[in-house]
Design a protein around this motif. Structure first.
Motif, short mmCIF file in Angstrom:
data_model
loop_
_atom_site.label_atom_id
_atom_site.label_comp_id
_atom_site.label_asym_id
_atom_site.label_seq_id
_atom_site.Cartn_x
_atom_site.Cartn_y
_atom_site.Cartn_z
N ASN A 263 18.48 -23.19 7.18
CA ASN A 263 19.93 -23.38 7.14
C ASN A 263 20.70 -22.11 6.80
O ASN A 263 21.67 -21.78 7.48
CB ASN A 263 20.30 -24.53 6.22
CG ASN A 263 19.88 -25.87 6.79
OD1 ASN A 263 19.49 -25.97 7.95
ND2 ASN A 263 19.96 -26.90 5.98
N VAL B 58 21.57 -26.87 13.74
CA VAL B 58 22.26 -28.07 13.27
C VAL B 58 22.46 -28.08 11.75
O VAL B 58 23.53 -28.47 11.27
CB VAL B 58 21.57 -29.36 13.77
CG1 VAL B 58 20.21 -29.56 13.12
CG2 VAL B 58 22.47 -30.57 13.54
N ARG C 299 26.06 -28.17 9.86
CA ARG C 299 26.46 -29.21 8.91
C ARG C 299 26.94 -28.60 7.59
O ARG C 299 27.89 -29.07 6.99
CB ARG C 299 25.29 -30.16 8.65
CG ARG C 299 25.10 -31.18 9.74
CD ARG C 299 24.12 -32.27 9.33
NE ARG C 299 24.16 -33.35 10.28
CZ ARG C 299 23.13 -33.76 11.00
NH1 ARG C 299 21.95 -33.16 10.87
NH2 ARG C 299 23.26 -34.76 11.84
N ASN C 300 26.26 -27.56 7.15
CA ASN C 300 26.68 -26.90 5.91
C ASN C 300 28.08 -26.32 6.03
O ASN C 300 28.77 -26.15 5.03
CB ASN C 300 25.70 -25.77 5.54
CG ASN C 300 24.39 -26.31 5.02
OD1 ASN C 300 24.24 -27.49 4.73
ND2 ASN C 300 23.41 -25.43 4.91
N GLU D 157 29.65 -32.30 11.96
CA GLU D 157 28.77 -33.46 12.06
C GLU D 157 28.57 -33.76 13.54
O GLU D 157 29.52 -34.19 14.22
CB GLU D 157 29.36 -34.67 11.34
CG GLU D 157 29.15 -34.64 9.85
CD GLU D 157 27.68 -34.64 9.46
OE1 GLU D 157 26.87 -35.33 10.11
OE2 GLU D 157 27.34 -33.95 8.49
N LYS E 113 32.34 -41.29 10.76
CA LYS E 113 32.78 -39.96 10.31
C LYS E 113 34.30 -39.87 10.21
O LYS E 113 34.83 -39.23 9.30
CB LYS E 113 32.22 -38.87 11.24
CG LYS E 113 30.73 -38.68 11.11
CD LYS E 113 30.36 -38.32 9.68
CE LYS E 113 28.88 -38.37 9.45
NZ LYS E 113 28.55 -38.26 8.03
#
Length: 187
Positions: A6, A101, A105-106, A110, A139
């Motif tokens: 990540n 991905v 997301r971090n 989404e 979401k």
């Protein structure tokens, strides 16, 4: 593994993109969020790298929202081709999705995979398209904005009907004949 991948993905995203926005645009977005607005992005899908740019936009919107009491916007939910993450478009694309991905997301993205009409050509079924949209609705309720890339369904950049120069890149084309039309009209 995610603790290694990540941060690496985030650095790749930061290295590959340079988002520049005027202070006036930032002020306008902050005012819209403060008034309870939900960001809706509409992008011209010209290739798989556009997801990297969207991550930077999501991070930008989320950072603006953090400056507002109760920061109502957590990021952006992005509808993308299910065939990209499933490997139906190729193993290389699936691997690139898996690599990026977590970093996305971090930074506030989404991903919401949806099976497009075009994905039927990859052997995928659209039988459960309405079920595929449930995460998007969740979401939105959780405080995410939305990004729509309709050109993924209508092949953005192709010559307009009647164009004399077929090599001309025309950019965004009006959405038509696609199951995303209702979602586009809602946006």
């Amino acid at each position: 593994i995610e603790r290694i991948i990540n941060p690496f993905a985030e650095r790749v995203i930061d290295t590959l993109t340079d988002l520049r926005v005027t202070p006036e645009v930032t002020t306008q977005i902050a005012e819209l969020i403060a008034a309870g607005g939900i960001p809706i992005g509409y992008g011209n899908h010209e290739g798989h790298g556009d997801g990297i740019a969207i991550v930077k936009v999501a991070e930008y919107v989320r950072n603006i929202s953090f400056q507002i009491p109760d920061h109502p916007v957590k990021g952006l939910a992005v509808i993308f081709a299910a065939s990209y993450s499933s490997g139906h478009q190729g193993e290389e694309l699936r691997r690139s999705y898996n690599l990026l991905v977590g970093g996305g997301r971090n930074k506030g993205v989404e991903p919401v995979p949806a099976t497009r009409k075009k994905d039927e050509g990859y052997g995928m079924s659209r039988e459960h398209i309405l079920r595929e949209m449930r995460p998007l609705i969740r979401k939105l309720h959780e405080g995410f904005g939305i990004v729509i890339l309709p050109e993924g369904s209508v092949q953005g950049g192709r010559p307009r009907p009647g164009a004399k120069n077929i090599d001309e890149i025309n950019g965004m084309i009006e959405v038509n004949n696609t199951k995303l039309i209702d979602l586009f009209n809602m946006a």
